[in-house]
Design a protein around this motif. Structure first.
Motif, PDB file in Angstrom:
ATOM      1  N   CYS A 188       3.139  -5.433   5.173  1.00 30.73           N
ATOM      2  CA  CYS A 188       1.940  -5.241   4.351  1.00 30.73           C
ATOM      3  C   CYS A 188       1.738  -6.422   3.407  1.00 30.73           C
ATOM      4  N   ASP A 243      -3.678   3.629  -0.898  1.00 26.69           N
ATOM      5  CA  ASP A 243      -4.165   2.903  -2.070  1.00 26.69           C
ATOM      6  C   ASP A 243      -3.216   1.755  -2.399  1.00 26.69           C
ATOM      7  N   LEU A 244      -3.700   0.809  -3.191  1.00 24.16           N
ATOM      8  CA  LEU A 244      -2.837  -0.231  -3.738  1.00 24.16           C
ATOM      9  C   LEU A 244      -2.383   0.196  -5.125  1.00 24.16           C
ATOM     10  N   CYS A 296      -7.384   3.566   8.995  1.00 22.62           N
ATOM     11  CA  CYS A 296      -6.689   2.473   8.316  1.00 22.62           C
ATOM     12  C   CYS A 296      -5.771   1.729   9.279  1.00 22.62           C
ATOM     13  N   GLY A 355      -5.591  -4.527   0.882  1.00 23.23           N
ATOM     14  CA  GLY A 355      -6.429  -3.413   0.474  1.00 23.23           C
ATOM     15  C   GLY A 355      -7.439  -2.963   1.495  1.00 23.23           C
ATOM     16  N   MET A 371      -7.496   0.764   2.202  1.00 24.00           N
ATOM     17  CA  MET A 371      -8.165   1.643   1.251  1.00 24.00           C
ATOM     18  C   MET A 371      -9.658   1.706   1.542  1.00 24.00           C
ATOM     19  N   ALA A 414       0.835  -1.201   0.000  1.00 26.03           N
ATOM     20  CA  ALA A 414       0.000   0.000   0.000  1.00 26.03           C
ATOM     21  C   ALA A 414       0.874   1.258   0.000  1.00 26.03           C
ATOM     22  N   SER A 454      -0.843  -6.482   1.177  1.00 26.06           N
ATOM     23  CA  SER A 454      -1.584  -5.970   0.020  1.00 26.06           C
ATOM     24  C   SER A 454      -3.028  -6.465  -0.010  1.00 26.06           C
TER      25      SER A 454
END
Length: 521
Positions: free
Chosen positions: A335, A362-363, A304, A339, A342, A291, A337
């Motif tokens: 991380c 964001d990814l 987040c 998401g 987000m 991210a 990933s």
């Protein structure tokens, strides 16, 4: 590796689906193997401390003290011995199932390597704890285990004198050596507990206790088995005789018959198994873009950070000129990933009229602008099809809908979809309904995706799904990749429910409870 993982995954999914029908997703024992491991550890530790109060640590009286509390005081100390034994055996089963299940679900590679890698030493510590425990009983099985173990250790060129020499005659073994064994049997589990704590350090809000009904049921089961088949000794040890025959505990001693054949082969087997297990996260490695934070859209709100399941995000002092005290920082080593960050960001809204749509986090390989474009594309295909209610399916790539229900918006996790995306699809008339198809409820691939999605829709967690969004046009289904029929029935039931609703231009009750395909007739 996929050829190995696939049959294992199918087997676990079949077993878990069957157990779901008996226990329900929240109490499915196969979905709580980690917590059951912690529970069994405390059962073994508690019964072990209780037994130590009755145990004579001298080599001459060890066997007698164990027999005394096993027979005379069977109703408490003897029962504790049996629970101690069966809980220890069950720990081996739970550990093996946990390892195989995480492997089958591919939850050990990439940034998840740490939990897998730190779990490998736990296998050694568990077996060391169990094997030293057998020595303390000092019956014929203990004698066999002691001699075989020391002969195996003597195969390593690290000891000045052979350890097995201590078991040549009754006079060669002293209480001092026995005291050392007791120290090992206490120290090794303590080290094991420390490694268990390290094992979960990269997990946000780790669960270390099973659900109370499940833990209670397991405790009762251990008591019932212990009463039905109490653990007993196999006669006193006698170093002047060969301990044969003996009944082996195949949970802890499966390799001991091989020790009598070739000690070198045992060490080669153990070393190879350890190296392969430790190296699995990189065979092959899993690499995904992590991210990325866009400070122009980040106000350091902490949402987040709260939602990240892997402790990959944290708040740090602001580094730009915007009037906020903090900003988010991504730990690339943690991380995965998924998401979810987000989906938690309040700036993740597809309503914004911007070609360069950006969000606070964001990814890079699947940004919000791409997600919005994909939704618009799916809406066009649904409109062109023109047969029945138009359903936008938001699917987890690890669930039953991914690659099987089309057209579908497939995401690493359904919690990556911000609630405003659902609002966008329904309020703009892009779909008649939104079906959120996540992975199995009992075992969310990204740990918190199912829970966070539910809570956002129910307005129990930021960011909330706005009250204006008609809940009767939203459905959720949580199904594993092998539950194809369940997913098909859910889609059909949701479509039938949408067909019964008034036209989209008519009145819509904004507070109608969410439709659940599982409850459809």
């Amino acid at each position: 590796m996929e050829a190995l993982r696939t049959p294992l995954r199918i087997g676990f999914e079949w077993a878990e689906s069957a157990l779901d029908r008996v226990f329900g997703p929240d109490l499915n024992p196969l979905a709580q193997l980690g917590t059951l491991g912690f529970f069994l550890f405390w059962v073994v530790a508690g019964t072990g401390m209780y037994l130590f109060a009755f145990f004579d640590t001298g080599i001459e009286n060890a066997y007698g003290s164990v027999e005394w509390y096993t027979t005379v005081h069977w109703w408490h100390a003897g029962l504790a011995r049996s629970v101690h034994r069966y809980a220890s055996d069950l720990m081996v089963v739970v550990l093996a199932l946990h390892l195989l299940r995480e492997f089958s679900l591919d939850r050990y590679r990439g940034k998840r390597w740490f939990s897998w890698f730190t779990g490998v030493p736990l296998i050694w510590f568990l077996y060391a704890s169990g094997i030293t425990g057998y020595w303390l009983v000092w019956d014929r099985l203990a004698q066999y285990v002691a001699i075989a173990t020391t002969e195996l250790l003597d195969r390593l060129p690290i000891f000045g004198e052979p350890i097995a020499r201590n078991f040549l005659t009754d006079g060669s073994l002293t209480s001092r050596f026995f005291t050392l064994l007791i120290f090992l049997h206490i120290a090794v589990p303590l080290i094991m507990l420390l490694v268990m704590w390290i094992h979960i350090q990269r997990i946000s809000r780790p669960r270390v206790n099973p659900a109370m009904p499940l833990g209670s049921a397991l405790g009762i089961a251990l008591l019932v088995v212990s009463l039905a088949d109490p653990a007993v000794s196999q006669g006193p040890a006698d170093l002047m005789k060969v301990p044969s025959p003996v009944g082996l505990d195949w949970f802890y001693l499966p390799l001991y018959p091989l020790i009598d054949v070739s000690r070198g082969a045992v060490w080669v087997l153990l070393a190879a198994a350890t190296v392969v297990l430790a190296a699995l996260p990189w065979l092959p490695p899993l690499r995904r873009p992590v991210a990325v934070v866009d400070l122009a859209h980040c106000n350091g709100c902490n949402r987040c950070v709260e939602d990240c399941p892997y402790e990959a995000l944290r708040l740090v002092p602001r580094t730009d000129d915007l009037p906020f005290a903090r900003q988010v920082e991504v730990d690339a080593s943690k991380c995965v990933s998924c998401g979810i960050c987000m989906g938690a960001c309040p700036s993740s809204t597809p309503f914004r009229r911007s070609e360069d749509l950006a969000t606070g986090i964001d990814l890079p390989d699947l940004p919000l602008v791409t997600v919005r474009a994909r939704v618009l594309e799916i809406a066009g295909r649904l409109r062109a099809a023109g047969d029945g209610p138009r359903i936008l399916v938001i699917a987890c790539e690890h669930g039953a809908a991914a690659g099987r229900v089309e057209p579908t918006l497939t995401l690493p996790c359904v919690a990556m979809a911000p609630p405003s995306l659902i609002d966008f699809a329904l309020s703009r008339g892009l779909a008649d309904g939104v079906l959120i198809a996540g992975c199995a409820e009992r075992s969310c691939y990204n740990r918190s995706g199912v829970a966070w999605t539910r809570e956002r829709i129910a307005q129990e967690r930021d960011p909330y799904l706005r009250a204006r969004v008609p809940r009767e046009r939203i459905a959720t289904v949580w199904a594993s990749p092998s539950e194809h029929d369940r997913m098909r029935r859910a889609v059909e039931a949701f479509a039938a429910g949408l067909a019964r609703l008034p036209d989209r231009d008519g009145p819509v009750a904004a507070e109608t409870p969410a439709f659940s395909p599982e409850e459809a007739p």
